[in-house]
Design an enzyme around this catalytic site. Structure first.
Site, short mmCIF file in Angstrom:
data_model
loop_
_atom_site.label_atom_id
_atom_site.label_comp_id
_atom_site.label_asym_id
_atom_site.label_seq_id
_atom_site.Cartn_x
_atom_site.Cartn_y
_atom_site.Cartn_z
N ASN A 1 0.84 -1.20 0.00
CA ASN A 1 0.00 0.00 0.00
C ASN A 1 0.87 1.25 0.00
OD1 ASN A 1 0.87 0.42 2.64
ND2 ASN A 1 -1.08 -0.11 3.58
N SER B 1 11.14 -0.64 3.20
CA SER B 1 9.71 -1.00 3.24
C SER B 1 8.85 -0.04 2.42
CB SER B 1 9.22 -0.99 4.69
OG SER B 1 9.48 0.28 5.26
N GLN C 1 5.66 2.57 -2.73
CA GLN C 1 5.02 3.86 -2.49
C GLN C 1 5.90 5.05 -2.87
OE1 GLN C 1 4.47 3.35 1.79
NE2 GLN C 1 5.68 5.18 2.08
#
Ligand SMILES: Cc1cc2nc3c(=O)[nH]c(=O)nc-3n(C[C@H](O)[C@H](O)[C@H](O)COP(=O)(O)OP(=O)(O)OC[C@H]3O[C@@H](n4cnc5c(N)ncnc54)[C@H](O)[C@@H]3O)c2cc1C
Length: 362
Positions: free
Chosen positions: A56, A335, A339
């Site tokens: 996401n 991580s 995005q």
């Protein structure tokens, strides 16, 4: 216009996004060389990170971190555009319920550009949270998106060669092109390419893919341990990725059953919709019953363990001259590779443009 031949090493989300961004300028002909490349098979090597992500869009750049902030903002709008115009890419706009431990100071930087941002009232915060926001985020169906990036790149004339390199400087010869420039997007693999960056380390992640068609939002919340976070990311096809762990330096490749139980418990508490329930039944992890856990366990499709390419000091975005080649490094996105991918790719293109222009003046 003269077209310059460039090799991109790496075919994860960073390599493919960088390759496409170079291609879109019209100034570069791009060949990707990589040991692993996206394919239709579900049996994926753990030697690369990209197939193991949620993924996401959840910004975390602080006010002073301009590079990360710009990368997140650029990627937010690019992914929104892809979601609106490319249904095959597997990207969707969904609401985010974002809970965290450190609210920072004042209004978060991303509130100025994300759509429909507002604070979540304190009564709705889960255990361990010290702030809560909601806003329009994005979810990426990772297997579909990687295949779409690959197909899009090849349809525009890009070439992919599957090969394991022993050194970054071997890449033009292996690609079979007269390139004088290489972009290094090898993630954790850069260690074996003669780059020898002591700042790189793996951050282990463990997730579960579950069947839960009722979940139509993404959510994230802190957990009791600092190397844990609870997150729920639907893939837009009835399946949902739930997690997870952030174990720095761990190379344990197998699933840990205790972690699996922990993920099931925490995710049910954060997102009762996983069991087709509503928020009115939101509970603390300690109140989730064995029966609840058993019901979600029955919906597990698979467990996955992947390794984020982390780097002390943040991603390496830098030009280096090695063995007669101009090398632009673009790796270490830990991580946040999805995005921030389009932002870092644009920055890598600017670096390469600048380095080649400077070389031409000599
Ligand atoms: C559990 C988990 C959850 C995550 N969730 C999110 C999320 O929600 N949002 C988000 O933005 N990010 C997320 N990430 C992070 C994201 O997955 C990574 O940041 C991203 O995949 C890094 O991409 P990359 O292209 O740099 O590296 P990789 O995907 O590792 O690709 C490296 C490439 O280099 C190639 N390579 C390496 N060595 C060699 C060699 N010697 N010769 C030739 N080729 C080589 C590999 O074959 C591969 O093609 C998550 C990661 C994990 C593990």
């Amino acid at each position: 216009m003269a077209v310059t031949s460039v090799v991109v090493v790496g075919c994860g989300v960073i390599g493919l996004t960088t390759a496409l961004s170079l291609q879109r300028t019209g100034r570069y002909s791009v060949t990707v060389v990589a040991r692993e490349t996206p394919s239709a098979t579900s049996d994926v090597s753990q030697e690369w990170a990209s197939p193991y992500a949620g993924a996401n869009w959840r910004p975390f750049a602080s006010l002073g971190d301009t590079v990360q902030r710009e990368a997140e903002e650029t990627t937010y709008f690019r992914l929104r555009d892809i979601a609106a115009t490319q249904p095959a890419a597997g990207v969707k706009v969904v609401p985010m319920r974002d809970f965290g431990v450190s609210p920072g100071e004042g209004v978060p930087p991303f509130f100025s550009y994300v759509h429909n941002a507002r604070y979540i009232p304190r009564a709705e915060w889960p255990e361990h949270a010290y702030f809560g926001y909601t806003y329009e985020s994005l979810i990426v169906n990772v297997p579909r998106y990687l295949m779409w990036l690959r197909q899009h790149f090849c349809a525009l004339g890009g070439v992919i060669r599957q090969a394991e390199l022993a050194h970054i400087c071997d890449s033009p010869a292996v690609a079979g092109v007269p390139a004088v420039a290489v972009v290094n997007c090898a993630g954790l693999g850069c260690q074996a390419l003669g780059v020898n960056d002591a700042a790189m380390f793996p951050t282990r992640g463990q997730t579960l893919l579950v069947q839960a068609p009722m979940v139509d939002f993404t959510a994230t919340a802190p957990a009791a341990r600092s190397d844990r976070a609870t997150y729920v990311i639907p893939r837009g096809d009835g399946t949902v990725v739930i997690g997870g762990v952030f174990e720095q330096g761990s190379t344990v490749a197998s699933e840990d059953p205790e972690t699996t139980d922990e993920i099931l418990r925490n995710c049910i508490a954060l997102c009762p919709q996983l069991l087709d329930r509503g928020f009115e039944q939101l509970r603390r992890p300690s109140e989730v019953t064995k029966d609840d856990i058993g019901r979600l366990r029955a919906r597990i499709i698979c467990a996955k363990v992947g390794f984020r390419p982390s780097r002390h000091g943040g991603p390496r975005l830098e030009v280096e001259h090695l063995g007669g080649l101009t090398v632009v490094h673009n790796y270490g996105h830990s991580s946040f590779g999805y995005q921030s991918s389009w932002g870092y790719a644009s920055a890598a293109v600017r670096l390469l443009d600048g380095a080649l222009a400077a070389a031409a003046k000599l």
